[in-house]
Design an enzyme around this catalytic site. Structure first.
Site, short mmCIF file in Angstrom:
data_model
loop_
_atom_site.label_atom_id
_atom_site.label_comp_id
_atom_site.label_asym_id
_atom_site.label_seq_id
_atom_site.Cartn_x
_atom_site.Cartn_y
_atom_site.Cartn_z
N ASP A 1 32.05 -35.28 44.35
CA ASP A 1 31.85 -36.64 44.85
C ASP A 1 33.20 -37.18 45.35
OD1 ASP A 1 30.41 -39.00 45.30
OD2 ASP A 1 30.59 -39.70 43.24
N HIS A 2 33.25 -38.45 45.74
CA HIS A 2 34.45 -39.07 46.34
C HIS A 2 35.76 -38.35 46.00
CE1 HIS A 2 32.47 -42.85 47.49
NE2 HIS A 2 31.76 -42.67 46.39
N ALA B 1 25.83 -42.87 38.67
CA ALA B 1 26.88 -42.55 37.71
C ALA B 1 26.85 -43.50 36.51
CB ALA B 1 28.25 -42.61 38.39
N THR B 2 27.09 -44.78 36.76
CA THR B 2 27.29 -45.74 35.66
C THR B 2 26.10 -45.78 34.70
OG1 THR B 2 28.57 -47.08 37.22
CG2 THR B 2 27.87 -48.16 35.20
P1 13P Z 1 27.02 -46.07 40.31
O1 13P Z 1 28.07 -45.86 39.28
O2 13P Z 1 26.87 -47.49 40.70
O3 13P Z 1 25.73 -45.42 39.97
O4 13P Z 1 27.56 -45.36 41.65
C1 13P Z 1 27.57 -43.98 41.68
C2 13P Z 1 28.15 -43.46 42.94
O5 13P Z 1 27.87 -43.94 44.01
C3 13P Z 1 29.04 -42.31 42.81
O6 13P Z 1 29.53 -41.93 44.04
#
Ligand code: 13P
Length: 302
Positions: free
Chosen positions: A91-92, A245-246
């Site tokens: 990811d990022h 993620a969160t």
């Molecule tokens: P959240 O933590 O809001 O679910 O975002 C996840 C995300 O976009 C990871 O790239």
């Protein structure tokens, strides 16, 4: 030639069928090594394709290398005999060295996030990563427009950060990226409002100009299911990858009695009974997202 982890595929293999058939694939940011397995169990039980991911920043927060994360996924795939469509995605990330390390470790997909850079520099950095990754059979997600965190989210004045449809067309043509993360009002973290304002018209305009490229929605935690359904169901196919993620980490920590964030090794060292409570909650949360949000249950074939 490519040395991707056996059993994993580039993003496009998972996202094109989703775009065609009107669902999305959950990209689950496991964050902790131990959370990879419950994420996979959720997909297995629901016969769903799934993307398991971790970002450059998360590798640092949780004390992991790309190789550690790949090893965790490989062990879970082996133990569960998981054979459904699966991507191992970075990811990022913004440093080429980290992206190259993930590709060397067998990730089947990476994200280059140069969205903080001016347009031309974003194009240049993304194109470099696309060249490197495609030569190794690895797909690339890129980002145009700025995604913020929810604590920076305003309801007014955010549109300067949003993806401009005409720029998206030029960006994809010039970079050759395989999937595009768009900024349309979602943010990372927990939303301060119940129903964040999403610019569906902008999403439709992007899709109309770019009928082929899979679109990615970041900030999946806390979005109402109806918002996700609407983003998926746009004419021509809406978003086909949703990042979460969160909500997964919050489920983990809450089920263990409200423990604070820790490193992956610290989670591994917790009392097994406590950890099991947390991992069960991660699995339940992942199942909820797969079944009721992206609606990919049963899409993995037989
Ligand atoms: P959240 O933590 O809001 O679910 O975002 C996840 C995300 O976009 C990871 O790239």
């Amino acid at each position: 030639m490519s040395d991707v982890m056996p059993g994993t595929s580039p993003l496009t293999d998972l996202l094109r069928p989703a775009q065609r058939d009107g669902y999305a694939v959950a990209a689950l940011s496991a964050r902790y090594r131990a959370c990879v397995r419950p994420a996979l169990e959720a997909a297995l039980e629901l016969r769903s394709p799934v993307i398991v991911e971790i970002s450059q920043r998360e590798l640092g927060w949780f004390g992991l290398s790309p190789r550690d994360f790949r090893d965790a996924l490989e062990a879970a795939v082996r133990d569960l005999d998981f054979r459904y469509p699966l991507a191992l995605h970075l990811d990022h990330s913004w440093e080429p060295a980290v992206i190259h390390a993930a590709i060397d470790a067998g990730f089947s997909s990476v994200m280059i996030d140069a969205s903080a850079q001016p347009f031309e520099e974003n194009v240049r950095q993304t194109r470099d990563i696309v060249t490197y990754a495609h030569a190794r059979g690895v797909s690339v997600e890129a980002e145009l427009g700025k995604l913020t965190t929810t604590d920076q989210l305003e309801t007014e004045g955010d549109e300067a950060l949003y993806t401009v449809p005409e720029e998206a067309l030029e960006f994809v043509e010039r970079t050759g990226c395989d999937a595009l993360a768009v900024s349309i009002g979602t943010a990372h973290g927990v939303y301060p409002v119940k129903d964040p304002k999403i610019d569906f018209e902008r999403l439709e305009a992007i899709r109309a100009l770019l009928p082929e490229v899979p679109l990615v929605l970041h900030g999946g935690s806390g979005l109402p299911a109806a918002t996700v359904h609407r983003a998926i169901a746009l004419p021509g196919g809406g978003v086909s990858k949703m990042n979460v993620a969160t909500d997964l980490e919050n489920a983990l920590l809450a089920a263990m009695g409200g423990l604070p964030r820790m490193t992956s090794a610290e989670l591994d060292a917790l009392e097994p009974g406590v950890r099991a409570l947390g991992l069960a909650a991660v699995k339940a949360e992942a199942k909820d997202k797969i079944e009721h949000f992206v609606r990919s249950a049963g899409r993995a074939g037989t």
